[in-house]
Write an enzyme that holds these catalytic residues in place. Structure first.
Site, PDB file in Angstrom:
ATOM      1  N   HIS A 113       0.815  -1.220   0.000  1.00 15.62           N
ATOM      2  CA  HIS A 113       0.000   0.000   0.000  1.00 15.62           C
ATOM      3  C   HIS A 113       0.849   1.270   0.000  1.00 15.62           C
ATOM      4  O   HIS A 113       0.340   2.359  -0.262  1.00 15.62           O
ATOM      5  CB  HIS A 113      -0.976  -0.003   1.185  1.00 15.62           C
ATOM      6  CG  HIS A 113      -0.335   0.203   2.522  1.00 15.62           C
ATOM      7  ND1 HIS A 113      -0.024  -0.843   3.367  1.00 15.62           N
ATOM      8  CD2 HIS A 113       0.033   1.334   3.164  1.00 15.62           C
ATOM      9  CE1 HIS A 113       0.497  -0.356   4.483  1.00 15.62           C
ATOM     10  NE2 HIS A 113       0.553   0.968   4.373  1.00 15.62           N
ATOM     11  N   ASP A 143       0.064  -7.709   1.220  1.00 14.77           N
ATOM     12  CA  ASP A 143       0.491  -6.321   1.387  1.00 14.77           C
ATOM     13  C   ASP A 143       2.011  -6.190   1.405  1.00 14.77           C
ATOM     14  O   ASP A 143       2.578  -5.447   2.197  1.00 14.77           O
ATOM     15  CB  ASP A 143      -0.100  -5.712   2.664  1.00 14.77           C
ATOM     16  CG  ASP A 143       0.007  -4.188   2.668  1.00 14.77           C
ATOM     17  OD1 ASP A 143       0.041  -3.589   1.568  1.00 14.77           O
ATOM     18  OD2 ASP A 143       0.080  -3.596   3.767  1.00 14.77           O
ATOM     19  N   GLY A 218       3.533   6.539   7.933  1.00 22.60           N
ATOM     20  CA  GLY A 218       4.917   6.651   7.483  1.00 22.60           C
ATOM     21  C   GLY A 218       5.781   5.520   7.998  1.00 22.60           C
ATOM     22  O   GLY A 218       6.844   5.229   7.447  1.00 22.60           O
ATOM     23  N   ASN A 219       5.353   4.852   9.067  1.00 22.34           N
ATOM     24  CA  ASN A 219       6.068   3.667   9.563  1.00 22.34           C
ATOM     25  C   ASN A 219       5.821   2.442   8.682  1.00 22.34           C
ATOM     26  O   ASN A 219       6.570   1.467   8.765  1.00 22.34           O
ATOM     27  CB  ASN A 219       5.626   3.319  10.987  1.00 22.34           C
ATOM     28  CG  ASN A 219       6.454   4.007  12.056  1.00 22.34           C
ATOM     29  OD1 ASN A 219       6.003   4.943  12.700  1.00 22.34           O
ATOM     30  ND2 ASN A 219       7.688   3.540  12.232  1.00 22.34           N
ATOM     31  N   SER A 220       4.767   2.484   7.856  1.00 24.91           N
ATOM     32  CA  SER A 220       4.432   1.332   7.014  1.00 24.91           C
ATOM     33  C   SER A 220       5.639   0.904   6.195  1.00 24.91           C
ATOM     34  O   SER A 220       6.300   1.721   5.538  1.00 24.91           O
ATOM     35  CB  SER A 220       3.276   1.676   6.082  1.00 24.91           C
ATOM     36  OG  SER A 220       2.087   1.871   6.792  1.00 24.91           O
TER      37      SER A 220
END
Length: 227
Positions: A113, A143, A218-220
């Site tokens: 994503h 994902d 933003g940690n994704s």
């Protein structure tokens, strides 16, 4: 009259001495009673209390309380990258997140994503060098996405086996929340195998590790590492 006064004074002195004697005895009795009270039993985690008592009793090999997370943070931050996705004409950023270097020759793993919006993908390393990235492959059902940059001599992270992770272990979350590069937060593994139905599709696979380490947008795609 003088004899009466002397007698009264002597009586008062005797009373005072007797009162002081009683007070000291009562105080000593209370201290003795407190010292004789049984102390509560305190068990330290990971000690083997089934073994015979010994002055050399040590924690089991799995017992570990880090003094700090400096060494781990220094290693991990060098392998976590900042990903920016720009519009197809290369103008304003449209998405962003984090990624983890998994090979010395430039392969990077992230969440699907993060890059699924299309456009041009840029990767910024810990040393501030910026590379254009190619999307090698992506899988919306898990994902995950794999990127490649034209670089060599990178410092990849080593995969751990998530089956061996235990609830309660110390972990660090490393990423770029709100575009704040190389942010490190600490917590523990709160649960394993979480399925929270955020991935769409009949064949989606979810088995998340839950942690109380702070993560934000933003940690994704960033790293969750144990000690």
């Amino acid at each position: 009259m003088k004899k009466v006064g002397i007698a009264i004074a002597a009586t008062l002195l005797l009373n005072a001495a007797f009162s002081l004697f009683l007070f000291n005895n009562l105080k000593n009795s209370e201290q003795t009673a407190l010292s004789e009270q049984a102390s509560p039993t305190v068990h330290l985690a990971s000690y083997d209390y089934s073994a015979p008592p010994s002055e050399t009793t040590k924690p089991t090999s799995s017992f570990y309380v880090p003094e700090d997370f400096v060494e781990t943070a220094n290693i991990v931050t060098q392998a976590v990258v900042n990903i920016t996705v720009k519009s197809r004409n290369g103008a304003d950023p449209t998405a962003g997140g984090s990624g983890v270097i998994i090979s010395r020759d430039g392969y990077i793993i992230t969440n699907n994503h993060v890059i699924d919006g299309g456009g041009k993908v840029e990767v910024s390393l810990y040393n501030k060098r910026i590379y254009k990235a190619t999307v090698v492959g992506k899988d919306p059902y898990t994902d995950l996405a794999l990127l490649k940059i034209d670089a060599s001599g990178l410092k990849p992270l080593i995969y751990a086996n998530s089956d061996n992770v235990q609830v309660g272990e110390w972990v660090l979350a490393v990423g770029n929340p709100f575009n704040l590069t190389s942010t490190v937060t600490a917590g523990i593994v709160s649960a394993k195998g979480r399925n929270i139905n955020i991935l769409q599709g009949m064949y989606s696979i979810e088995s998340f590790i839950q942690t109380d380490a702070v993560v934000n947008p933003g940690n994704s795609g960033g790293a969750l590492v144990n000690m």
